[in-house]
Design a protein around this motif. Structure first.
Motif, short mmCIF file in Angstrom:
data_model
loop_
_atom_site.label_atom_id
_atom_site.label_comp_id
_atom_site.label_asym_id
_atom_site.label_seq_id
_atom_site.Cartn_x
_atom_site.Cartn_y
_atom_site.Cartn_z
N LYS A 1 -8.20 3.28 2.17
CA LYS A 1 -7.55 4.58 2.10
C LYS A 1 -7.59 5.26 0.73
N ASP B 1 -0.31 4.99 0.72
CA ASP B 1 -0.40 5.35 2.15
C ASP B 1 0.79 6.18 2.63
N TYR C 1 -9.39 -6.82 12.74
CA TYR C 1 -8.78 -6.35 11.50
C TYR C 1 -8.74 -7.44 10.43
N ASP D 1 4.18 -0.98 3.48
CA ASP D 1 3.39 0.22 3.78
C ASP D 1 4.21 1.31 4.47
N HIS E 1 4.12 2.35 7.46
CA HIS E 1 4.55 2.05 8.83
C HIS E 1 5.90 1.33 8.84
N ARG F 1 0.52 -2.78 13.91
CA ARG F 1 0.16 -1.94 12.78
C ARG F 1 -1.35 -1.73 12.73
N ASN F 2 -2.09 -2.60 13.41
CA ASN F 2 -3.55 -2.46 13.36
C ASN F 2 -4.03 -1.19 14.07
N SER G 1 0.83 -1.21 0.00
CA SER G 1 0.00 0.00 0.00
C SER G 1 0.86 1.26 0.00
N MET H 1 -9.23 -4.12 4.87
CA MET H 1 -9.33 -2.73 5.35
C MET H 1 -8.21 -1.85 4.81
N GLN H 2 -7.17 -2.45 4.26
CA GLN H 2 -6.15 -1.64 3.59
C GLN H 2 -6.74 -0.90 2.39
N LYS I 1 -7.27 -7.69 6.19
CA LYS I 1 -6.45 -6.93 5.24
C LYS I 1 -7.31 -6.18 4.24
N VAL J 1 -2.33 1.91 12.06
CA VAL J 1 -2.99 2.39 10.83
C VAL J 1 -4.34 3.02 11.16
N1 ARG Z 1 -0.99 -1.42 5.49
C1 ARG Z 1 -1.94 -1.97 6.40
C2 ARG Z 1 -3.30 -1.32 6.20
O1 ARG Z 1 -3.35 -0.32 5.57
C3 ARG Z 1 -1.48 -1.77 7.81
C4 ARG Z 1 -2.05 -2.74 8.78
C5 ARG Z 1 -1.50 -4.09 8.55
N2 ARG Z 1 -1.93 -4.99 9.55
C6 ARG Z 1 -1.88 -6.32 9.40
N3 ARG Z 1 -2.35 -7.07 10.34
N4 ARG Z 1 -1.37 -6.88 8.31
O2 ARG Z 1 -4.31 -1.79 6.67
#
Ligand code: ARG
Length: 459
Positions: A326, A28, A318, A84, A86, A110-111, A24, A322-323, A320, A114
């Motif tokens: 954005k 992002d 979470y 990403d 992060h 990262r959850n 991403s 949800m990535q 993915k 982000v």
């Molecule tokens: N790039 C990811 C996003 O936008 C960050 C979160 C990733 N988390 C994970 N459990 N892989 O959602």
């Protein structure tokens, strides 16, 4: 080789296509300032709670500023392999300060990271809208003040209905945009809870201070449920809903500007700054800004639908999927801000063609309702009968190829002999609008009072 962040578990690196679908960083990276601000607050909190040393936290906070300046200066080398923003930031921080950078991710995932970054990004966009809308409203109010008593046709079904004032029409949009403003304000207030510290989904066993990070990042409070904190994208959807309603209003006004600036209407002249010419037809001045604005609005509606679709099937917490939240929100926000700025410029620079407006208002039997009202008021006719008498007079005028004020008193009397000379007083468009003094009505005095109210609100 396998990924540095989770290499312990993996013997092989990802397939190139896996890397492409997973990354991403292409978009992002726009959240770099939020990511770094969030990490700096997290580092300070970790030190304050004795989870990392002050020396490590200081190195993290300094190093993060270096990363930010590299990103802002365009010298940062983004890596798709690092997925990403992060992990790109963390990897560079590690190069700068060494392995102690790895302590930054203590008590964090990262959850929640982000969720925090995106929330702060969307919050900034609410602020941008809250900043832009009063300027658009101000441009409409300036138009309304100049033309509080200019008469134009009011339409229903795009058929001439009753005369209204230019100022009243402008202030109708001021009302809409003010509601939009309050929606962005509401959305901002509701989204202002900090997800940082929810970690992956369950919270953490480290003695973190979520109130400290929430306050440092301008939030009202930390979010109360860690599962909700990492799963929730309502904030983005509320932004998109507010943006969609605002966009719909912008599009309606854009549509009116397109119609009004046509040779057939000639209600407004758009300035050269907001129009383009034709490469073949020398006479043309096209309302491209209004048209593009009307078209761009679709991207905002599309983003709202797309994000609803992404979210609707996701179990907690979470995923993915949800990535994919954005990119569309970024595009929708860009489109909205551009549309707001373009509309503000167009409205500020446009010139109402006062005489054409009045001529149009005076045609199409626009004062027929005034005539019917007069019959009720002066002759005590029931409204239904007054409507019938007036309809007969309109047909008579139409057949004679004239408008209502052009009928003779004798012609009028032939339909209802109680009609007197006085009736001509209500058939003029200026009298018509001046008589609409009911609260919220189009009378110039009302418009002036509303202009004063808006100016006070905007001050
Ligand atoms: N790039 C990811 C996003 O936008 C960050 C979160 C990733 N988390 C994970 N459990 N892989 O959602």
């Amino acid at each position: 080789g396998s990924n540095k962040m989770w290499g312990g578990r993996f013997a092989q690196g990802p397939d190139a296509i896996m890397e492409a679908i997973n990354a991403s960083i292409g978009y992002d990276r726009r959240m770099a300032p939020q990511d770094i601000e969030g990490s700096r607050a997290h580092a300070a909190m970790l030190a304050a709670q004795g989870i990392v040393t002050d020396t490590d936290a200081e190195a993290m906070r300094e190093g993060l500023l270096t990363v930010l300046s590299e990103i802002e200066g365009g010298t940062f080398a983004f890596s798709t392999a690092l997925e990403d923003i992060h992990m790109n930031v963390e990897a560079r921080l590690t190069e700068i300060m060494g392995p102690a950078a790895g302590r930054l991710h203590t008590a964090r995932s990262r959850n929640d990271q982000v969720a925090l970054d995106f929330r702060m990004w969307v919050r900034d966009q609410c602020d941008a809208a809250i900043d832009a809308l009063p300027r658009l409203i101000g441009a409409l109010v300036a138009q309304a003040e100049a033309g509080a008593d200019w008469v134009m046709p009011g339409f229903t079904h795009l058929q001439t209905a009753q005369p209204v004032t230019w100022g009243h029409h402008m202030l109708a949009y001021a009302e809409m945009f003010a509601r939009d403003l309050s929606r962005f304000t509401d959305a901002r207030r509701r989204m202002n809870e900090c997800p940082l510290g929810a970690a992956a989904l369950a919270g953490t066993s480290f003695p973190i201070d979520r109130d400290m990070t929430a306050a440092a990042l301008g939030f009202d409070r930390p979010s109360a449920n860690s599962l909700d904190a990492v799963s929730d994208r309502d904030f983005a959807l509320e932004f998109l809903s507010s943006a969609s309603l605002c966009a719909m209003h912008l599009s309606r006004l854009a549509e009116e500007l397109v119609i009004w600036s046509s040779a057939q209407f000639r209600f407004v002249r758009l300035s050269d700054r907001w129009t383009t010419g034709s490469s073949i037809m020398p006479q043309k001045k096209n309302p491209d800004a209004a048209e593009l604005l009307r078209a761009k609005i679709g991207r905002i509606f599309g983003a709202q639908t797309a994000l609803l679709m992404v979210m609707k099937g996701l179990p907690l917490a979470y995923s993915k999927d949800m990535q994919e939240d954005k990119e569309q929100v970024f595009d929708a926000a860009d489109s909205l801000m551009l549309a707001l700025a373009a509309m503000t410029g167009m409205v500020a620079d446009m010139t109402a063609e006062k005489d054409n407006l009045e001529a149009a208002a005076s045609s199409g039997f626009s004062t027929a309702t005034d005539l019917a009202d007069w019959l009720v008021r002066e002759l005590d006719l029931p409204f239904r009968e007054a409507h019938h008498v007036t309809g007969t007079l309109v047909r008579m005028a139409e057949e004679a190829g004239v408008d209502l004020p052009d009928l003779t008193l004798d012609q009028m009397k032939s339909v209802h002999d109680g009609i007197t000379e006085d009736v001509f007083g209500v058939l003029g468009v200026h009298n018509s609008v001046a008589s609409r003094t009911s609260y919220g009505g189009t009378a110039p005095d009302n418009v002036r009072a509303q202009v004063a109210r808006w100016k006070e609100l905007l001050a």
